[in-house]
Design an enzyme around this catalytic site. Structure first.
Site, PDB file in Angstrom:
ATOM      1  CB  THR A  13      36.224  46.562  43.913  1.00 31.27           C
ATOM      2  OG1 THR A  13      35.600  46.251  42.648  1.00 31.27           O
ATOM      3  CG2 THR A  13      36.135  48.058  44.173  1.00 31.27           C
ATOM      4  N   GLY A  14      38.220  43.969  42.742  1.00 27.75           N
ATOM      5  CA  GLY A  14      38.185  42.507  42.599  1.00 27.75           C
ATOM      6  C   GLY A  14      39.348  41.821  43.284  1.00 27.75           C
ATOM      7  NE  ARG A  41      28.603  44.762  40.174  1.00 23.56           N
ATOM      8  CZ  ARG A  41      28.618  44.652  38.851  1.00 23.56           C
ATOM      9  NH1 ARG A  41      27.499  44.818  38.170  1.00 23.56           N
ATOM     10  NH2 ARG A  41      29.725  44.347  38.195  1.00 23.56           N
ATOM     11  NE  ARG A 101      45.455  35.579  29.574  1.00 21.79           N
ATOM     12  CZ  ARG A 101      44.683  34.950  30.454  1.00 21.79           C
ATOM     13  NH1 ARG A 101      44.138  33.780  30.161  1.00 21.79           N
ATOM     14  NH2 ARG A 101      44.465  35.481  31.636  1.00 21.79           N
ATOM     15  CB  CYS A 132      46.799  32.084  37.327  1.00 16.89           C
ATOM     16  SG  CYS A 132      45.144  31.454  37.013  1.00 16.89           S
ATOM     17  CD  GLN A 159      43.642  26.065  37.422  1.00 13.81           C
ATOM     18  OE1 GLN A 159      43.758  25.376  36.414  1.00 13.81           O
ATOM     19  NE2 GLN A 159      43.186  27.308  37.365  1.00 13.81           N
ATOM     20  CB  SER A 162      41.653  33.160  45.161  1.00 18.44           C
ATOM     21  OG  SER A 162      42.809  32.388  44.919  1.00 18.44           O
ATOM     22  NE  ARG A 238      38.047  26.647  40.249  1.00 21.45           N
ATOM     23  CZ  ARG A 238      38.663  27.629  39.588  1.00 21.45           C
ATOM     24  NH1 ARG A 238      39.753  28.174  40.082  1.00 21.45           N
ATOM     25  NH2 ARG A 238      38.207  28.059  38.438  1.00 21.45           N
ATOM     26  CG  HIS A 245      46.325  28.136  40.607  1.00 22.37           C
ATOM     27  ND1 HIS A 245      45.269  28.362  41.450  1.00 22.37           N
ATOM     28  CD2 HIS A 245      46.006  28.765  39.441  1.00 22.37           C
ATOM     29  CE1 HIS A 245      44.363  29.096  40.827  1.00 22.37           C
ATOM     30  NE2 HIS A 245      44.783  29.362  39.612  1.00 22.37           N
ATOM     31  CG  ASN A 318      45.559  31.786  42.692  1.00 22.81           C
ATOM     32  OD1 ASN A 318      45.942  31.467  43.826  1.00 22.81           O
ATOM     33  ND2 ASN A 318      44.347  32.240  42.453  1.00 22.81           N
TER      34      ASN A 318
HETATM   35  P1  NAP Z   1      36.444  39.538  40.710  1.00 22.15           P
HETATM   36  O1  NAP Z   1      36.990  39.355  42.073  1.00 22.15           O
HETATM   37  O2  NAP Z   1      35.081  39.057  40.414  1.00 22.15           O
HETATM   38  O3  NAP Z   1      36.537  41.107  40.350  1.00 22.15           O
HETATM   39  C1  NAP Z   1      36.014  41.645  39.186  1.00 22.15           C
HETATM   40  C2  NAP Z   1      36.342  43.119  39.086  1.00 22.15           C
HETATM   41  O4  NAP Z   1      35.872  43.603  37.843  1.00 22.15           O
HETATM   42  C3  NAP Z   1      35.685  43.952  40.163  1.00 22.15           C
HETATM   43  O5  NAP Z   1      36.507  45.041  40.509  1.00 22.15           O
HETATM   44  C4  NAP Z   1      34.447  44.447  39.430  1.00 22.15           C
HETATM   45  O6  NAP Z   1      33.926  45.661  39.951  1.00 22.15           O
HETATM   46  C5  NAP Z   1      35.007  44.692  38.063  1.00 22.15           C
HETATM   47  N1  NAP Z   1      33.951  44.743  37.074  1.00 22.15           N
HETATM   48  C6  NAP Z   1      33.057  43.768  36.774  1.00 22.15           C
HETATM   49  N2  NAP Z   1      32.170  44.191  35.860  1.00 22.15           N
HETATM   50  C7  NAP Z   1      32.486  45.479  35.592  1.00 22.15           C
HETATM   51  C8  NAP Z   1      31.939  46.479  34.753  1.00 22.15           C
HETATM   52  N3  NAP Z   1      30.855  46.244  34.005  1.00 22.15           N
HETATM   53  N4  NAP Z   1      32.526  47.696  34.717  1.00 22.15           N
HETATM   54  C9  NAP Z   1      33.599  47.959  35.480  1.00 22.15           C
HETATM   55  N5  NAP Z   1      34.166  47.045  36.307  1.00 22.15           N
HETATM   56  C10 NAP Z   1      33.616  45.829  36.361  1.00 22.15           C
HETATM   57  O7  NAP Z   1      37.367  38.864  39.617  1.00 22.15           O
HETATM   58  P2  NAP Z   1      38.949  38.663  39.575  1.00 22.15           P
HETATM   59  O8  NAP Z   1      39.286  37.316  40.055  1.00 22.15           O
HETATM   60  O9  NAP Z   1      39.618  39.828  40.206  1.00 22.15           O
HETATM   61  O10 NAP Z   1      39.218  38.592  38.011  1.00 22.15           O
HETATM   62  C11 NAP Z   1      39.112  39.693  37.187  1.00 22.15           C
HETATM   63  C12 NAP Z   1      39.768  39.432  35.840  1.00 22.15           C
HETATM   64  O11 NAP Z   1      41.081  38.974  35.989  1.00 22.15           O
HETATM   65  C13 NAP Z   1      39.116  38.428  34.916  1.00 22.15           C
HETATM   66  O12 NAP Z   1      39.247  38.936  33.605  1.00 22.15           O
HETATM   67  C14 NAP Z   1      39.940  37.189  35.003  1.00 22.15           C
HETATM   68  O13 NAP Z   1      39.919  36.467  33.795  1.00 22.15           O
HETATM   69  C15 NAP Z   1      41.280  37.800  35.234  1.00 22.15           C
HETATM   70  N6  NAP Z   1      42.093  36.878  35.989  1.00 22.15           N
HETATM   71  C16 NAP Z   1      43.248  36.523  35.456  1.00 22.15           C
HETATM   72  C17 NAP Z   1      44.035  35.657  36.096  1.00 22.15           C
HETATM   73  C18 NAP Z   1      45.233  35.166  35.438  1.00 22.15           C
HETATM   74  O14 NAP Z   1      45.256  34.023  35.151  1.00 22.15           O
HETATM   75  N7  NAP Z   1      46.241  35.955  35.200  1.00 22.15           N
HETATM   76  C19 NAP Z   1      43.681  35.122  37.325  1.00 22.15           C
HETATM   77  C20 NAP Z   1      42.491  35.517  37.864  1.00 22.15           C
HETATM   78  C21 NAP Z   1      41.681  36.407  37.177  1.00 22.15           C
HETATM   79  P3  NAP Z   1      32.670  45.653  40.989  1.00 22.15           P
HETATM   80  O15 NAP Z   1      33.244  45.277  42.323  1.00 22.15           O
HETATM   81  O16 NAP Z   1      32.196  47.070  40.935  1.00 22.15           O
HETATM   82  O17 NAP Z   1      31.684  44.670  40.466  1.00 22.15           O
HETATM   83  N1  12T Z   2      38.165  31.121  34.615  1.00 16.27           N
HETATM   84  O1  12T Z   2      42.591  34.600  33.311  1.00 16.27           O
HETATM   85  O2  12T Z   2      38.341  30.314  37.060  1.00 16.27           O
HETATM   86  O3  12T Z   2      41.699  33.336  31.822  1.00 16.27           O
HETATM   87  O4  12T Z   2      40.331  30.158  37.928  1.00 16.27           O
HETATM   88  C1  12T Z   2      41.891  32.678  35.157  1.00 16.27           C
HETATM   89  C2  12T Z   2      41.347  31.906  36.156  1.00 16.27           C
HETATM   90  C3  12T Z   2      39.973  32.411  33.816  1.00 16.27           C
HETATM   91  C4  12T Z   2      41.862  33.674  32.978  1.00 16.27           C
HETATM   92  C5  12T Z   2      39.541  30.567  37.060  1.00 16.27           C
HETATM   93  C6  12T Z   2      39.399  31.629  34.810  1.00 16.27           C
HETATM   94  C7  12T Z   2      41.205  32.903  34.025  1.00 16.27           C
HETATM   95  C8  12T Z   2      40.102  31.376  35.977  1.00 16.27           C
END
Ligand code: NAP
Ligand code: 12T
Length: 340
Positions: A13-14, A41, A101, A132, A159, A162, A238, A245, A318
Site C-alpha cells: 500500500t506504500g 491498518r 544492503r 534510490c 531529492q 516521494s 530534499r 531525484h 526515484n
Molecule cells: P510508505 O509510502 O510509507 O509505505 C510503507 C509501506 O509499509 C506501507 O505499505 C505500509 O503499510 C507498510 N508497513 C509499514 N509498517 C508495517 C508493518 N508494521 N507491517 C506491515 N507493513 C507495514 O513508504 P515507501 O516510500 O513506500 O517506503 C517503504 C520502504 O522502501 C522503506 O524501507 C524505504 O526505505 C524503502 N525505499 C527505498 C527506496 C530506495 O532508495 N530504493 C526509495 C524509497 C523507499 P500500511 O499502509 O498498512 O501502513
Molecule cells: N530516508 O531506501 O527519505 O534507504 O528519501 C530512501 C529514501 C531512505 C532508503 C528518503 C530514505 C531510503 C529515503
C-alpha cells in the site's frame, strides 16, 4: 513456456509497493499469484493488478507459505524481522530497505552495473536493492569508470519528497494548498516546512556530520562498482518536488575523458538517455524523468579546475528506477538465470 511465480509484495500500500505492483503488471512479469501484504491498518484495502482488485493481507510469519519471490518495501525494521522468515519459507527476497544492503554476503544489485552479483542470493536468500540516489548515479558512473577509472566523486542531490513515502507526498501538497490559501501550515513528516524550501537533511544525522543518506551513497557506490578505491563524498538535499531525484555529479578520472567521449559512452550505456542540448534548453528534469524508467544524463562538461575532471547532471524517477523498476529487473534476471 516458462512458468509463473507466486509473488508477495510487502508494503504493497506504500509509495514504492504500489509502484512495484504496477511494474510487475507493466513489464508482464509472470505472476501466478500476487500476495499484497501490509499492516493491519490496511485491512479492507485492495490493490489493482491486471484489472482485478486483490485484497491486502496482514503481514504475518505465516504469510510466506508457497511464496517464491518476496519484494519488500515496508521499512528497515520489517525487512530485518521478516526478510529471513520469508527466505526460510523458500522465497527469494528482493529488499528495498537499507536493512541488508551493506551485509557482506548479501548482494547489492543494479542490473545495468553488476547483474552477476545476483548469484550471491544463495548465501542468505536475500538480494538488496540500493538507495534510490545511489542507483541512478551508478548507472551513469559505470560506463565512465570502465573507460577511464573514476578516482573520486563529489555529488549533491536534489531529492523528491516521494522518496520519504506517501505521507510526505501528501504533506508537500497540503502545505502548498495551505500557503496559497492563507491557512496554517502543518509539519509532521519533516522537521521544517518543505513547501517552497530546501532541506539539507535526508534520513538521520550520524556522528561524522554526514546524514545516513549521504553515507549510503558513499558505501553503496563502492560495493556496487566492486571498487573500494573510489572516493565518494555526498550532500543529500530534499527539494519541494513530488517525483524524480536530480544530482549534480563531479568526477575525477585516472585517464583523460573528454565531454564528447563521455557523451558517446553514456549514449550507448544500458538504461541511460543522454539529454544534453543546451542550445535548445534541453537538459534532464524531474518532470521529464517521472513516469519512465531511463536515467537521464546531461550538462556534461569539463571541470576546468582539475586535470581529469567532468561535471554532469543525472535525473531519474526515484520510485521507478530508484526503487520498483530496479527491484523487478532483479527479479526478472533471477527467474531467467536462477529459478526455474
Ligand atoms: P510508505 O509510502 O510509507 O509505505 C510503507 C509501506 O509499509 C506501507 O505499505 C505500509 O503499510 C507498510 N508497513 C509499514 N509498517 C508495517 C508493518 N508494521 N507491517 C506491515 N507493513 C507495514 O513508504 P515507501 O516510500 O513506500 O517506503 C517503504 C520502504 O522502501 C522503506 O524501507 C524505504 O526505505 C524503502 N525505499 C527505498 C527506496 C530506495 O532508495 N530504493 C526509495 C524509497 C523507499 P500500511 O499502509 O498498512 O501502513
Ligand atoms: N530516508 O531506501 O527519505 O534507504 O528519501 C530512501 C529514501 C531512505 C532508503 C528518503 C530514505 C531510503 C529515503
Amino acid at each position: 513456456m516458462s512458468r509463473a511465480y507466486k509473488v508477495a509484495v510487502v508494503g504493497a500500500t506504500g509509495a514504492v509497493g504500489r509502484q512495484m505492483v504496477a511494474c510487475l503488471e507493466e513489464r508482464q512479469f509472470p505472476v501466478a499469484e500476487l500476495k499484497p501484504l501490509a499492516s493491519d491498518r490496511s485491512l479492507g484495502k485492495s490493490v489493482t493488478f491486471k484489472g482485478r482488485e486483490i485484497p491486502v493481507e496482514v503481514l504475518t510469519k505465516e504469510a510466506f507459505a508457497g511464496v517464491e519471490i518476496a519484494l519488500f518495501s515496508a521499512g528497515g525494521s520489517i525487512s530485518k524481522e521478516y526478510g529471513p522468515i520469508a527466505a526460510q519459507a523458500g522465497a527469494v527476497v528482493v529488499d528495498n530497505s537499507s536493512a541488508w544492503r551493506m551485509e557482506p554476503d548479501v548482494p547489492l544489485v543494479v542490473p545495468e552495473v553488476n547483474p552477476q552479483d545476483i548469484a550471491l542470493y544463495k548465501n542468505r536468500g536475500i538480494i538488496a536493492n540500493p538507495n534510490c540516489s545511489t542507483i541512478q548515479m551508478v548507472v551513469a558512473l559505470k560506463p565512465l569508470h570502465d573507460a577511464a577509472r573514476i578516482k573520486r566523486v563529489v555529488v549533491s542531490t536534489y531529492q523528491a519528497v516521494s522518496g520519504t513515502g506517501q505521507k510526505a507526498v501528501e504533506e508537500l501538497a497540503a502545505q502548498v494548498r495551505a500557503l496559497l490559501s492563507s491557512q496554517e501550515v502543518v509539519k509532521k513528516v519533516y522537521p521544517h516546512r518543505i513547501a517552497f524550501n530546501v532541506l539539507p537533511h535526508i534520513d538521520v544525522f550520524l556522528d561524522n556530520g554526514y546524514t545516513k543518506e549521504e553515507m549510503k551513497m558513499v558505501l553503496e557506490t563502492k560495493k556496487i562498482l566492486g571498487d573500494d578505491s573510489i572516493e565518494v563524498t555526498a550532500t543529500a538535499v530534499r527539494v519541494p518536488v513530488f517525483y524524480g531525484h536530480a544530482e549534480s555529479v563531479n568526477i575525477e578520472t585516472e585517464r583523460k575523458l573528454t565531454p564528447e567521449a563521455a557523451r558517446e559512452l553514456l549514449s550507448k550505456a544500458p538504461g541511460v538517455k543522454v539529454v544534453d542540448n543546451p542550445a535548445k534548453f534541453e537538459y534532464p528534469m524531474p518532470l521529464d524523468a517521472a513516469g519512465q524508467d531511463l536515467t537521464l544524463v546531461g550538462r556534461i562538461r569539463e571541470d576546468f579546475s582539475i586535470a581529469h575532471g567532468l561535471n554532469f547532471w543525472v535525473v531519474a524517477d526515484n520510485l521507478r528506477k530508484g526503487a520498483a523498476t530496479n527491484t523487478v529487473q532483479i527479479a526478472e534476471i533471477l527467474i531467467k538465470d536462477y529459478l526455474r
